[in-house]
Design an enzyme around this catalytic site. Sequence first.
Site, PDB file in Angstrom:
ATOM      1  N   LYS A  77       0.079  17.569  51.522  1.00 61.96           N
ATOM      2  CA  LYS A  77       0.046  18.918  52.101  1.00 61.96           C
ATOM      3  C   LYS A  77       0.454  18.844  53.570  1.00 61.96           C
ATOM      4  O   LYS A  77       0.025  17.918  54.297  1.00 61.96           O
ATOM      5  CB  LYS A  77      -1.377  19.474  51.976  1.00 61.96           C
ATOM      6  CG  LYS A  77      -1.546  20.918  52.463  1.00 61.96           C
ATOM      7  CD  LYS A  77      -2.987  21.382  52.211  1.00 61.96           C
ATOM      8  CE  LYS A  77      -3.182  22.839  52.641  1.00 61.96           C
ATOM      9  NZ  LYS A  77      -4.564  23.287  52.400  1.00 61.96           N
ATOM     10  N   SER A 152      -5.095  27.523  49.928  1.00 69.03           N
ATOM     11  CA  SER A 152      -3.902  27.365  50.720  1.00 69.03           C
ATOM     12  C   SER A 152      -3.024  26.176  50.314  1.00 69.03           C
ATOM     13  O   SER A 152      -1.934  26.004  50.853  1.00 69.03           O
ATOM     14  CB  SER A 152      -4.280  27.214  52.199  1.00 69.03           C
ATOM     15  OG  SER A 152      -5.097  26.106  52.373  1.00 69.03           O
ATOM     16  N   SER A 176      -9.568  25.876  49.056  1.00 65.60           N
ATOM     17  CA  SER A 176      -8.112  25.692  49.040  1.00 65.60           C
ATOM     18  C   SER A 176      -7.574  24.550  48.212  1.00 65.60           C
ATOM     19  O   SER A 176      -6.355  24.409  48.108  1.00 65.60           O
ATOM     20  CB  SER A 176      -7.597  25.558  50.477  1.00 65.60           C
ATOM     21  OG  SER A 176      -7.756  26.791  51.133  1.00 65.60           O
TER      22      SER A 176
END
Lengths: 484, 95
Positions: A77, A152, A176
């Site tokens: 990420k 997210s 997330s």
Amino acid sequence: MSLHRLSVTEISAGLAAKKFTSLEVTNDCLNAINAAQDLNAFLTICDDSARKDASAADKLRASGDSRPLLGIPIAIKDVLSTKGIKTTCGSKILSNYIPPYDATVIRKLRDAGTVIVGKTNMDEFAMGSSTENSAFGPVKNPWKKDRVPGGSSGGSAAAVAAPLVPVALGTDTGGSIRQPAAFCNLVGLKPTYGRVSRYGLIAFASSLDQIGTFTRTVRDCAVVAEILSGRDAHDSTSVAQPVPHLVDGLSTSLKGLKLGVPKEYFIGGLSPEVNKAIKASLKQFEALGASIIDVTLPHTEAAVAVYYIIAPAEASSNLARFDGIRYGYRAKDSADLHDLYFKTRSEGFGPEVQRRILIGAYVLSAGYYDAYYLRAQKIRALIANDFRNAFSQCDLIVCPTAPTTAFKLGEKTSDPLAMYLNDVFTIPTSLAGLPAMSLPCGFDKESLPIGLQLIGKAWDEMTLIKAASAYEASTDWHKRLPTE
Amino acid sequence: MGSDFDIKKVAKLAYLSLTPERAENMQQELSAILGYMEQLSKIDVSRVEAMSHVHGSSNILREDVLEASTPTEEILANAPDRSGRFIRTPLVVEG
């Protein structure tokens, strides 16, 4: 070849048996990533360095090295600092930022011989539940491309789900990792707060952020999570707890295990299909030998409000460093220093980030700190206490991960509060700092994945692995792949 | 709660400048969000300690020993505007 469709465990076994090389696996992943650009899951693809790392891993393997993550491709990420590789946090304000150091988890992965294939798309500064807040466009859910992958960590989820890679790192502050895992049919783990070092994780909310994993199997999760864990001198919030050998927890029977079902999680707003799937999974757990009891978490309803005071407050402090001076975007034609700050931040941050900074600044400002921030931190203690009480009666808590399956792109973007309510089942665990995992437990009428959430006692990732692996071994949900 | 949320004042604190339209939208959105927080005032917290670290850690110290740190040049590489070993900015101290 389609080696990118194999699990971490399968790739490791195949490499050991000399069925293929890490370079071949890595090339399959890179080809798959390049063919799936419509998903917009990746912000940076590391073709050259990945091939170099893969070849180096193959050399090590030839000399007798057989560690579990050697030569395994992984996606990261884009909120985690990777030395020499652009790290944007999904934001315009860091669109040209190249970290001069590796995050601790990245260093651990590199030391373990993992091959970083790219950086994944995300909601800007990890603020969001759909990955629609990225400055670089939204990510599409591989199961249905008009749907969000969740957020997210949507890019990481899409990358593992498509599948493009066998494993990806995400971060979880209020859900997330878990919510995208539920939306994408994956195993998503948020460890106990303090289990994994946050050094190099570009901070959103320091008392909540944790780094975790997306995998397609529980065994893969156990292997990777163990490598990431451990006290780090660079992160004083990380805790010196012994790191368990999580693969020892893989089980097929749950005799003697007590699962608590919190009544407050089965109320209005929960989709009937999700409810049905969770109830069916409870029957499955009983068939595996576990007993189900009712528990209560009385302050559940306050959790979203508490989180949306604490997280933005911490974010407003953490994001104060983005001022255009030392790194990142700097606005042009500023009249003076203050003008530079105003322009840089207003031009560099997207609307959701600005929204949260404003809430955060307000609840911390003179005259409001006691009524908002201090009060929220007290209610947070009550929420943590609810879990302690529940865990005196059971070993794990079982509940839905998200109130619905993946919603449509654009469906919730005009109502921030509606978007925040997506996290109603994941937020309480984050506030209490407990470990939690989402795993596949079914599909709805539109063939969209449904996720089941298991919440454990602090430091008890082992029992999570135990329950999740037994459930997985007796079901087929995790074996399905998107066909779109 | 929320009824006296003055977006201009808070935006100034946070070094954010908003167009009048954006300010109007945000004022409404944030008033709604802060209104949602209203429910928290009903909870009795009179006997509760605020939580700082979720597992009770505090004051983690280390030995004051020199360690290698990131070379200056590598850190300066990200500076938007630099001059030698310095980062160039608009005037900081006036007069």
